[in-house]
Design an enzyme around this catalytic site. Structure first.
Site, PDB file in Angstrom:
ATOM      1  N   ASP A 132     -56.807 -10.313 -22.676  1.00  0.00           N
ATOM      2  CA  ASP A 132     -55.711 -10.662 -23.469  1.00  0.00           C
ATOM      3  C   ASP A 132     -55.497  -9.687 -24.735  1.00  0.00           C
ATOM      4  OD1 ASP A 132     -58.426 -10.593 -25.489  1.00  0.00           O
ATOM      5  OD2 ASP A 132     -57.900 -12.896 -25.466  1.00  0.00           O
ATOM      6  N   HIS A 133     -56.715  -8.667 -25.639  1.00  0.00           N
ATOM      7  CA  HIS A 133     -56.252  -7.692 -26.265  1.00  0.00           C
ATOM      8  C   HIS A 133     -55.728  -6.455 -26.172  1.00  0.00           C
ATOM      9  CE1 HIS A 133     -58.831 -11.121 -28.740  1.00  0.00           C
ATOM     10  NE2 HIS A 133     -58.320 -10.119 -29.490  1.00  0.00           N
ATOM     11  N   ASP A 197     -65.734 -12.558 -30.623  1.00  0.00           N
ATOM     12  CA  ASP A 197     -64.601 -12.433 -31.437  1.00  0.00           C
ATOM     13  C   ASP A 197     -64.153 -13.972 -32.229  1.00  0.00           C
ATOM     14  OD1 ASP A 197     -61.539 -11.799 -30.653  1.00  0.00           O
ATOM     15  OD2 ASP A 197     -61.736 -13.805 -31.375  1.00  0.00           O
ATOM     16  N   ARG A 479     -53.653 -15.393 -39.099  1.00  0.00           N
ATOM     17  CA  ARG A 479     -54.271 -14.049 -39.691  1.00  0.00           C
ATOM     18  C   ARG A 479     -52.997 -13.321 -40.334  1.00  0.00           C
ATOM     19  NH1 ARG A 479     -60.050 -11.380 -38.020  1.00  0.00           N
ATOM     20  NH2 ARG A 479     -60.844 -13.334 -38.994  1.00  0.00           N
ATOM     21  N   SER A 674     -69.057  -6.442 -40.866  1.00  0.00           N
ATOM     22  CA  SER A 674     -68.501  -7.583 -39.962  1.00  0.00           C
ATOM     23  C   SER A 674     -70.097  -6.307 -38.705  1.00  0.00           C
ATOM     24  CB  SER A 674     -67.666  -6.041 -38.598  1.00  0.00           C
ATOM     25  OG  SER A 674     -67.905  -5.045 -37.965  1.00  0.00           O
ATOM     26  N   ARG A 676     -70.620  -4.955 -35.789  1.00  0.00           N
ATOM     27  CA  ARG A 676     -69.694  -3.825 -34.175  1.00  0.00           C
ATOM     28  C   ARG A 676     -71.994  -3.602 -34.493  1.00  0.00           C
ATOM     29  NH1 ARG A 676     -65.544  -0.825 -37.622  1.00  0.00           N
ATOM     30  NH2 ARG A 676     -65.036  -3.359 -37.409  1.00  0.00           N
TER      31      ARG A 676
HETATM   32 FE1  SF4 Z   1     -56.055 -12.602 -30.643  1.00  0.00          FE
HETATM   33 FE2  SF4 Z   1     -58.194 -12.835 -32.068  1.00  0.00          FE
HETATM   34 FE3  SF4 Z   1     -54.586 -13.133 -32.293  1.00  0.00          FE
HETATM   35 FE4  SF4 Z   1     -56.544 -15.343 -30.859  1.00  0.00          FE
HETATM   36  S1  SF4 Z   1     -56.775 -14.858 -33.009  1.00  0.00           S
HETATM   37  S2  SF4 Z   1     -54.241 -14.434 -30.092  1.00  0.00           S
HETATM   38  S3  SF4 Z   1     -57.638 -14.299 -30.038  1.00  0.00           S
HETATM   39  S4  SF4 Z   1     -56.058 -11.222 -31.511  1.00  0.00           S
END
Ligand code: SF4
Length: 789
Positions: A132-133, A197, A479, A674, A676
């Site tokens: 998806d990313h 995620d 975000r 983070s 990572r």
């Molecule tokens: Fe994709 Fe993260 Fe945005 Fe959700 S918050 S749509 S998982 S990038």
């Protein structure tokens, strides 16, 4: 438990605690038995393990002798060893056994590469990978998807074949956003999941404890190692009243973000409860849990209720809904359970909110927003409105937005701002297409993007403004940090419900308040939007759309994992060398880092993320952000062999290629940020053997141990000042080392003079074995090999 904590409503005071205890304890008598209810409709032979939770809780209840919050029930229900585990909220580290793992395509690459090194035939728990990313929004769904498949082919091929080999469910590009797919197929009340995620908590909308983690934690759980989590505190959010009109679940989390701020949830699970919960749909609860990540919460959670049952039934999981109902006594907080903090929100009085710009916790009710726009000089013209993302892309969200768009269309209007729509999944896309919402959006000028993250993660080829141009956008995403969506630091990004976003795109202005203001229709007459209305679930059921799921074959042993040796994005990992049994002698200090050295300083993001599946390539960013204490510069260190200065990764590799081990010296809280795993993999790959610091961030310290590095603490923090980047360090006495003992380090300065200091470590028996084996994965692979012999 301290008395300042808050009680679940119904309890009057701490003095009545003993009677409450006996009442709540009575709830544990029922037994769930060991029915075989599938964890999902896609995984054969994997069953919901409520019996384990029940039996764990019987042990924990006897030990703690107090009522439990819902978060505690689920978390402690997954303890590896409920008999011996220390349990103190906010203090002890719990060893947990999650039920499943989910990875998105960007983070899955290194997680799976590492899992492959463990030599195991299959993942220990059901696991899924979601593409998806990596899909960039440019012109619209199908074309953007085709281009992404082309550009990312080698990554997708790698993930598809690795998933087939190791028994992992693979969701192809176009299937949708990880968290929506999880909600539709895998999330279940009372279970526990970790995901690579940060918005994994979305599954809390179905009563699951779901936490975002780094790849290293995911690899552990995939390999059957318990997952470690600091026992979360619990913040109770009591919801009273009932939502109506323009108020949506999104406004609850926007309000909570304003109260708690971006750090207020750190180390805590946010647990919602109270009569107001009944007015929320399951997908609405997921929205709230999803955005709990913005306040730093470990996760967020709702108690099981009939709205969750309805969603489970609508997504083909009636059997699981019935089983959850049977287990309901453990899917609610005990009466009298205590919260570390309590917040109360009356939904009948809650106004729609808009948060931002630049931070998700700057919360403004809609009635005050126009005033704030003017006062702060935020750009009034609304350039783009974006709905969707994993946060707000449910059928209900889309139906309410379509209702608003239809009303505007009935008045002859098209949107003034650019308007994009991201369905959360192929199932949502197909269903809203069947039910006419896609046509409605397109009729007013909307562009339906691919079922993917797109602009939410910056995968947006935005053309309407130039970089640096001051402008405003509003989205229903989660975000809104500077540059997140379009990499333009001058973009003022706001976050609101899909309802407000949609309405505002018709006004083209940030100051428009659809609750009070009118728009002029094509006929010149003024009209006001009516309250949005939508459908919690599709009346005709969901349309699954195209089949985008690849189930793993029953036996994947013969599958070859596709990694081209010439790829610059993917590289199979080679095991790190085992310890040679010798002390580390005369290791040059590669860098003495000064001040903050976060995982971003150790392994930078941005353009480097492209290489996160290729350790050699991404290692070229190793420590390039750390400040050299000797010179105050970044990415320039002394090569003690040549006397020249060079970039940190170049000098590290120079030493490695000549079999010279090296050491990093750091300041306080080294490796914060983070989790990572690249920040630990890279120094090890370049030949590092130890990091000696005044203090470590805990997760990074553990990650270093996993990669076979020695994280050592100055016993006396002032010894940091004894060292410079031109010194050599010898770490001695390793053969006699026992966990808990100090380790001596001898310094040879450039002029030949000597000094020494003591270090401590938190290395335990098992972790010392990792060091000896060269890494935790080496140790695991050796154990797997021994089992197969
Ligand atoms: Fe994709 Fe993260 Fe945005 Fe959700 S918050 S749509 S998982 S990038």
């Amino acid at each position: 438990m301290v008395s300042s904590r808050f009680l679940v409503k119904g309890a009057q005071s701490l003095t009545s605690r003993s009677s409450m205890l006996s009442r709540s304890m009575a709830t544990v008598q029922s037994s769930i038995g060991d029915k075989q209810v599938p964890m999902s409709n896609l995984e054969k032979g994997k069953f919901v393990n409520y019996a384990r939770i029940e039996s764990n809780l019987q042990v924990v209840r006897q030990r703690l002798n107090r009522p439990l919050t819902l978060a505690e029930k689920i978390v402690y229900g997954h303890l590896d060893n409920p008999h011996e585990q220390d349990i103190e909220r906010g203090v002890s580290y719990l060893k947990l056994r999650p039920d499943r793992v989910a990875c998105q395509d960007a983070t899955a690459q290194m997680a799976i590469l590492q899992f492959m090194s463990a030599g195991l035939p299959q993942t220990a728990v059901p696991t899924s990978v979601h593409c998806d990313h990596l899909i960039q929004a440019q012109v619209g769904g199908p074309k953007d998807l085709a281009r992404a498949i082309d550009i990312n082919r080698e990554v997708y091929d790698f993930l598809a074949t690795a998933c087939a080999k190791y028994g992992i469910g693979f969701w192809k590009p176009g299937s949708g956003i990880i968290h929506q797919i999880i909600l539709e197929n895998y999330a279940l009340p009372g279970l526990m999941m970790i995901g690579t995620d940060s918005h994994t908590p979305n599954a809390g909308g179905l009563g699951m404890v779901a936490c975002g983690v780094g790849g290293a934690d995911a690899v552990d759980v995939m390999a059957g190692i318990p997952w470690e989590l600091k026992a979360p505190k619990v913040i109770g959010v009591y919801l009273d009243g009932k939502m109506s009109g323009w108020t949506t679940p999104k406004d609850i989390i926007l309000k909570v973000a304003g109260i708690l701020t971006v750090k207020g949830g750190t180390g805590a699970i946010i647990e919602y409860y109270g009569p107001g919960v009944e007015s929320l749909s399951c997908t609405g609860m997921a929205t709230i849990c999803n955005m709990g990540a913005e306040i730093g919460a470990t996760t967020s959670l709702f108690p099981y209720n009939k709205r969750m049952a309805a969603y489970l039934q609508a997504t083909g999981r009636s059997q699981q809904a019935a089983y959850a109902q049977e287990f309901n006594h453990n899917l609610q907080p005990d009466e009298g359970s205590e919260y570390d903090r309590r917040i109360e929100i009356n939904l009948s009085e809650l106004e729609p909110h808009i948060n931002g710009p630049f931070t998700p916790d700057l919360a403004t009710p809609i009635s005050k927003f126009a005033e704030e726009v003017k006062k702060n000089n935020w750009p009034e013209e609304l350039k783009v409105g974006l709905i969707g993302s994993c946060t707000n892309s449910s059928y209900e969200d889309m139906s309410r937005s379509a209702h608003i768009a239809k009303e505007a269309a009935d008045h002859g209007l098209k949107t003034k701002s650019i308007f994009t729509i991201t369905p959360g999944s192929e199932q949502v896309r197909a269903t809203i297409a069947r039910d006419g919402f896609v046509d409605t959006f397109e009729n007013v000028g909307g562009v339906v993007l691919a079922n993917a993250c797109g602009p939410c993660i910056g995968q947006w080829d935005r053309q309407d403004v130039k970089k640096g141009e001051v402008n405003s956008i509003i989205s229903s995403y989660n975000r809104n940090f500077t540059g997140r969506n379009d990499a333009n630091p001058a973009t003022h990004a706001f976050v609101a419900s899909p309802d407000l976003v949609t309405a505002m795109t018709f006004a083209g202005s940030l100051t428009f308040n659809p609750l009070t203001d009118s728009l002029k229709g094509a006929d010149g007459k003024e009209f006001k939007f009516s309250d949005p209305a939508g459908f919690e679930l599709p009346a005709k059921g969901y349309d699954a759309g195209e089949n985008t799921f690849q189930a793993p074959p029953e036996d994947g042993t013969t599958v070859n994992v596709a990694v081209s040796p010439s790829s610059d994005r993917l590289q199979l990992l080679k095991p790190f060398k085992a310890w040679d049994g010798q002390d580390i002698i005369d290791a040059p200090v590669l860098i003495k880092a000064k001040g903050k050295c976060t995982t971003d300083h150790i392994s930078a993001g941005g353009p480097w993320l492209k290489y996160r599946g290729h350790l050699e390539n991404i290692s070229q960013n190793c420590l390039i952000g750390a400040i050299n204490a000797d010179s105050g510069e970044a990415n320039s260190v002394l090569n003690q062999e040549t006397g020249d200065f060079g970039p940190v990764p170049t000098v590290g590799a120079y030493y490695r290629d000549r079999n010279i081990p090296w050491v990093v010296v750091g300041d306080e809280n080294y490796g914060e940020g983070s989790s990572r795993e690249h920040a630990a993999l890279e120094p090890r790959f370049l030949g590092g053997r130890a990091v000696i610091c005044r203090s470590f961030a805990r997760i990074h310290e553990t990650n270093l141990k996993k990669q076979g590095m020695l994280p050592l603490w100055f016993k006396n923090g002032a010894d940091y000042d004894k060292i410079s980047g031109s010194d050599k360090l010898s770490i001695v006495g390793l053969n006699d080392f026992k966990p808990g003992q100090d380790i001596k380090v001898e310094i040879t300065h450039k002029d030949g003079s000597k000094d020494s200091f003591l270090t401590t470590s938190s290395i335990n028996e098992g972790q010392w074995e990792w060091f000896k084996a060269g890494s935790a994965l080496n140790k695991m692979a050796a154990a797997a090999k021994a089992r197969n012999q």
